[in-house]
Design a protein around this motif. Structure first.
Motif, mmCIF file in Angstrom:
data_model
loop_
_atom_site.group_PDB
_atom_site.id
_atom_site.type_symbol
_atom_site.label_atom_id
_atom_site.label_comp_id
_atom_site.label_asym_id
_atom_site.label_seq_id
_atom_site.Cartn_x
_atom_site.Cartn_y
_atom_site.Cartn_z
ATOM 1 N N VAL A 333 0.725 -1.197 -0.180
ATOM 2 C CA VAL A 333 -0.025 0.232 -0.162
ATOM 3 C C VAL A 333 1.106 1.083 0.140
ATOM 4 C CG1 VAL A 333 -1.267 1.160 0.715
ATOM 5 C CG2 VAL A 333 -1.776 -1.391 1.178
ATOM 6 N N ILE A 334 1.117 2.695 -1.167
ATOM 7 C CA ILE A 334 1.397 3.554 -1.171
ATOM 8 C C ILE A 334 0.559 4.435 -0.507
ATOM 9 C CG2 ILE A 334 2.974 4.741 -2.601
ATOM 10 C CD1 ILE A 334 3.153 2.572 -4.835
ATOM 11 N N VAL A 335 1.000 5.138 0.645
ATOM 12 C CA VAL A 335 -0.181 6.343 1.051
ATOM 13 C C VAL A 335 0.275 7.414 0.762
ATOM 14 C CG1 VAL A 335 -0.543 6.667 3.578
ATOM 15 C CG2 VAL A 335 -0.050 4.642 2.877
ATOM 16 N N THR A 336 -0.295 8.399 0.448
ATOM 17 C CA THR A 336 -0.214 9.787 0.096
ATOM 18 C C THR A 336 -1.276 10.687 -0.001
ATOM 19 O OG1 THR A 336 -0.828 9.452 -2.079
ATOM 20 C CG2 THR A 336 1.053 8.991 -2.120
ATOM 21 N N TRP A 337 -0.969 12.283 -0.522
ATOM 22 C CA TRP A 337 -0.930 12.861 0.522
ATOM 23 C C TRP A 337 -2.230 13.032 -0.878
ATOM 24 C CZ3 TRP A 337 0.161 18.603 0.478
ATOM 25 C CH2 TRP A 337 -1.562 18.991 1.112
ATOM 26 N N ARG A 338 -3.908 13.607 -0.855
ATOM 27 C CA ARG A 338 -4.515 13.222 -2.128
ATOM 28 C C ARG A 338 -3.739 14.845 -2.500
ATOM 29 N NH1 ARG A 338 -8.301 11.371 -4.663
ATOM 30 N NH2 ARG A 338 -8.784 9.776 -2.925
ATOM 31 N N ASP A 339 -4.271 16.253 -2.096
ATOM 32 C CA ASP A 339 -3.660 17.151 -2.589
ATOM 33 C C ASP A 339 -2.059 17.712 -2.970
ATOM 34 O OD1 ASP A 339 -6.080 17.677 -2.690
ATOM 35 O OD2 ASP A 339 -5.446 18.878 0.075
ATOM 36 N N TRP A 340 -1.525 16.356 -2.565
ATOM 37 C CA TRP A 340 0.319 16.537 -2.766
ATOM 38 C C TRP A 340 0.042 16.375 -4.525
ATOM 39 C CZ3 TRP A 340 3.224 11.444 -4.385
ATOM 40 C CH2 TRP A 340 5.376 12.248 -4.014
ATOM 41 N N PRO A 341 0.929 17.968 -4.583
ATOM 42 C CA PRO A 341 1.372 18.402 -6.693
ATOM 43 C C PRO A 341 1.788 16.533 -6.918
ATOM 44 C CG PRO A 341 1.304 20.238 -4.980
ATOM 45 C CD PRO A 341 1.604 18.781 -4.391
ATOM 46 N N ASP A 342 2.455 16.384 -6.605
ATOM 47 C CA ASP A 342 2.790 15.563 -7.511
ATOM 48 C C ASP A 342 2.831 13.849 -7.385
ATOM 49 O OD1 ASP A 342 5.177 17.116 -8.913
ATOM 50 O OD2 ASP A 342 6.703 17.224 -7.000
ATOM 51 N N ARG A 343 1.788 14.068 -6.914
ATOM 52 C CA ARG A 343 0.673 12.000 -6.665
ATOM 53 C C ARG A 343 1.126 12.093 -8.133
ATOM 54 N NH1 ARG A 343 -4.710 11.371 -5.635
ATOM 55 N NH2 ARG A 343 -4.712 8.789 -6.117
ATOM 56 N N GLN A 344 0.696 12.043 -8.660
ATOM 57 C CA GLN A 344 0.219 11.364 -10.428
ATOM 58 C C GLN A 344 1.673 11.153 -10.383
ATOM 59 O OE1 GLN A 344 -2.634 9.372 -10.443
ATOM 60 N NE2 GLN A 344 -3.897 10.729 -8.827
ATOM 61 N N ARG A 345 2.709 12.499 -10.593
ATOM 62 C CA ARG A 345 3.680 12.381 -11.310
ATOM 63 C C ARG A 345 3.973 11.212 -10.475
ATOM 64 N NH1 ARG A 345 8.061 15.362 -11.707
ATOM 65 N NH2 ARG A 345 8.004 16.881 -9.871
ATOM 66 N N PHE A 346 4.399 11.574 -9.332
ATOM 67 C CA PHE A 346 5.718 9.620 -8.613
ATOM 68 C C PHE A 346 5.393 8.604 -9.453
ATOM 69 C CE2 PHE A 346 6.043 7.643 -5.086
ATOM 70 C CZ PHE A 346 7.582 6.811 -5.369
ATOM 71 N N LEU A 347 3.088 8.411 -9.025
ATOM 72 C CA LEU A 347 2.561 7.459 -9.479
ATOM 73 C C LEU A 347 3.207 6.790 -10.783
ATOM 74 C CD1 LEU A 347 -0.427 7.318 -7.576
ATOM 75 C CD2 LEU A 347 1.741 5.999 -7.201
ATOM 76 N N ASP A 348 3.709 8.079 -11.715
ATOM 77 C CA ASP A 348 3.133 7.237 -13.270
ATOM 78 C C ASP A 348 5.077 7.124 -13.043
ATOM 79 O OD1 ASP A 348 0.668 8.895 -14.183
ATOM 80 O OD2 ASP A 348 1.694 10.233 -14.370
ATOM 81 N N LYS A 349 5.598 7.348 -12.759
ATOM 82 C CA LYS A 349 6.977 6.973 -13.238
ATOM 83 C C LYS A 349 7.251 5.293 -12.093
ATOM 84 C CE LYS A 349 9.348 11.391 -12.354
ATOM 85 N NZ LYS A 349 9.920 11.659 -13.431
#
Length: 573
Positions: A333-349
């Motif tokens: 389980v990767i636990v992120t903050w929904r409002d983190w601006p780089d969230r999708q970019r990190f998951l894309d990587k």
């Protein structure tokens, strides 16, 4: 004296009579075990090093063949570093500690003991200077976070185990039920039980990797010849017979919580439920265990550079892909903050690494069925016998509780985005989430930018966050798999588990400084590192480095260190 072995026609079968004889031989060796001096223990540890080295190539080749890893594949490095290299590092570190006990009465710690403002004691466990860890694990430190009430004075006067302090003790026979996934687990569990816990060992190989039994018998021949180790094979019947045998004094298992409960409380069903309610276990002897985990990778929101995001995406990918995700410490389980601006970019990587990495043979039994259940689809588009690396984003734990309540033990990783008012508030929400929703207490990874901790208030909040996490091992910017490989930290679930709710297990292994009173360990690494770590799936040529690591632990000379570092630079940039 002999080790119970089997021909290929026998399929590694040990009869019940042979199990009885193996236990009789261990009983007969108790007197010799009790009379073994500290110098003799040191010699036994040292004598295991060349026999493990001599077995290393056969060990790795056998594991690669069983797991479908082709000759020349970069993946072979996994079987070296998590196999003979890990065992040799344990032996070297333990030998250092025994020499310290002989000279100074206790192992000499590699760094300072400090007390933090909250009052807890931190004891440095790595890097170990005499093993050149600062060069091998650049920028990495590991500290024991001690239990409440432990003081520097009490650490300094901790007693050593009776068999290592001239008191002899009362030898016990421990049945070690070996793990079927990572090849060094059964060996280092066995070594921990013999050298640190003062037990003779009956090692039952797991049917999944029982092919390693004859190799281990050669690698640990000094212990076999001394009468302190016997190795057996078989399925549930053999295990049950050995557990119930009058000569077996205690049990250690690396496996699932379901296997643990069946041993302690009997088969699943109403009778097991009754026994749990009434605290009436079937097992009437002590048991220690390591039972898996729904391992989180917690991303503290903040400003990361592009290089840091890429490196940590590879680090996270390694935690999923290593050993085809058949690891209790694989990120689930990767636990992120929904409002983190780089969230999708990190998951894309992360997804890009998944997409560019060929699938691997799913060698562990039941993997395809578990994939269908947790991925919610058929494993299509990949060669037969393999499974695709799978990332499921933005799961809702309330709607899909299986992702947080059960370890999938397959190559499916999820991400959940938590709601929080700020990055600071995210720490509290994430701690609540791991404590109240995630099953297991083995390990967790935390990714945090250095900029977040620059402010004194944020540093205080982060330290409080780490203090709240109920895991035996925490990796900060580091996959906890390294904690297992370091060997100086203890490995096991967070203390406080019980037989009826064991979570990730009871007790520790490794812990080569023989330190008591540890609550958890915190191992921290840099956000980026060069050369690239050999366990990264993006590493182009890790095998030569891995074999030179074996050479270095076999003969820790300056020349072998130079060869190792040179290979790391040549192949890892």
């Amino acid at each position: 004296m002999s080790v119970v072995q089997a021909t290929s026609e026998q399929k590694y079968h040990t009869s019940l009579d042979e199990i009885d004889r193996a236990l009789e031989e261990l009983e007969a060796a108790k007197s010799r075990f009790q009379q073994t001096s500290l110098n003799e223990w040191m010699n036994l540890v040292e004598s295991c090093i060349p026999t493990v080295v001599d077995s290393a190539r056969e060990w790795v080749d056998a594991a690669c063949q069983a797991k479908g890893i082709a000759p020349g594949s970069t993946i072979r490095a996994e079987e070296i570093t998590a196999g003979p290299a890990a065992a040799l590092r344990y032996l070297r570190l333990l030998h250092d500690s025994l020499k310290d006990i002989a000279k100074q009465g206790r192992p000499q710690l590699p760094g300072p003991i400090r007390q933090e403002p909250g009052g807890r004691l931190f004891v440095r466990l790595a890097p170990v200077k005499r093993r050149h860890d600062a060069l091998l694990f650049t920028g990495t430190t590991s500290d024991a976070y001690m239990a409440a009430g432990v003081t520097a004075e009490s650490v300094a006067v901790q007693e050593m185990p009776p068999h290592l302090s001239g008191q002899g003790g009362s030898p016990r026979i421990s049945l070690v039920l070996g793990a079927g996934n990572v090849s060094s687990i059964a060996m280092t569990d066995t070594l921990t039980k013999i050298f640190q816990d003062g037990c003779l060992v009956l090692l039952k190989m797991n049917p999944v990797n029982e092919y390693l039994g004859p190799i281990f018998a050669k690698g640990l021949a000094p212990l076999v010849d001394a009468g302190f180790l016997r190795i057996i094979y078989g399925g549930a019947e053999a295990g049950q017979h050995a557990i119930a045998h009058k000569s077996t004094d205690e049990v250690h298992i690396t496996g699932s919580n379901f296997s643990h409960d069946a041993i302690v409380w009997g088969p699943p069903g109403p009778e097991q439920d009754r026994r749990k309610r009434e605290n009436d276990p079937v097992l009437d002897k002590p048991i220690t265990s390591e039972l898996g985990n729904v391992t989180p990778w917690i991303v503290v929101p903040g400003d990361y550079t592009e290089k840091q995001l890429q490196f940590q995406a590879e680090n996270l990918a390694a935690s999923v892909m290593n050993n085809v995700s058949f690891n209790c410490l694989a990120t689930k389980v990767i636990v992120t903050w929904r409002d983190w601006p780089d969230r999708q970019r990190f998951l894309d990587k992360l997804q890009a690494i998944f997409d560019s990495t060929p699938p691997r043979q799913a060698y562990y039994p039941g993997a395809a069925d578990r994939f269908r259940e947790f991925a919610g689809k058929e494993p299509t588009g990949v060669p037969e016998g393999t499974l695709p690396w799978t990332l499921i984003r933005d799961i809702n734990p309330d709607e899909s509780p299986m992702y947080v309540e059960r370890e999938s033990f397959v190559c499916v990783t999820t991400e959940t985005a938590l709601e929080a008012d700020s990055p600071q508030d995210f720490l509290k929400v994430a701690a609540d989430f791991t404590e109240n929703r995630l099953w297991g207490t083995l390990c967790a990874a935390v990714m945090v930018p250095q900029s977040f901790r620059k402010s004194g208030e944020n540093k205080k909040l982060f330290d409080e966050f780490l203090a709240r996490l109920r895991y035996g091992a925490i990796g900060v910017n580091q996959w906890p798999g390294l904690v297992y490989g370091l060997m100086t930290p203890p490995w096991g679930g967070h203390p406080g588990s019980t037989l009826d709710d064991p979570q990730s297990g009871v007790g520790w292994v490794h812990n080569t400084f023989l330190l008591d009173g540890i609550e958890k360990t915190i191992t921290e690494g840099p956000l980026t590192a060069s050369p690239k770590p050999v366990w990264f799936p993006t590493h182009k040529n890790p095998e030569p480095i891995s074999w030179k690591l074996v050479d270095f632990y076999a003969k820790p000379s300056t020349w072998n260190l130079v060869r190792l570092l040179g290979s790391a630079v040549k192949n890892g940039l």
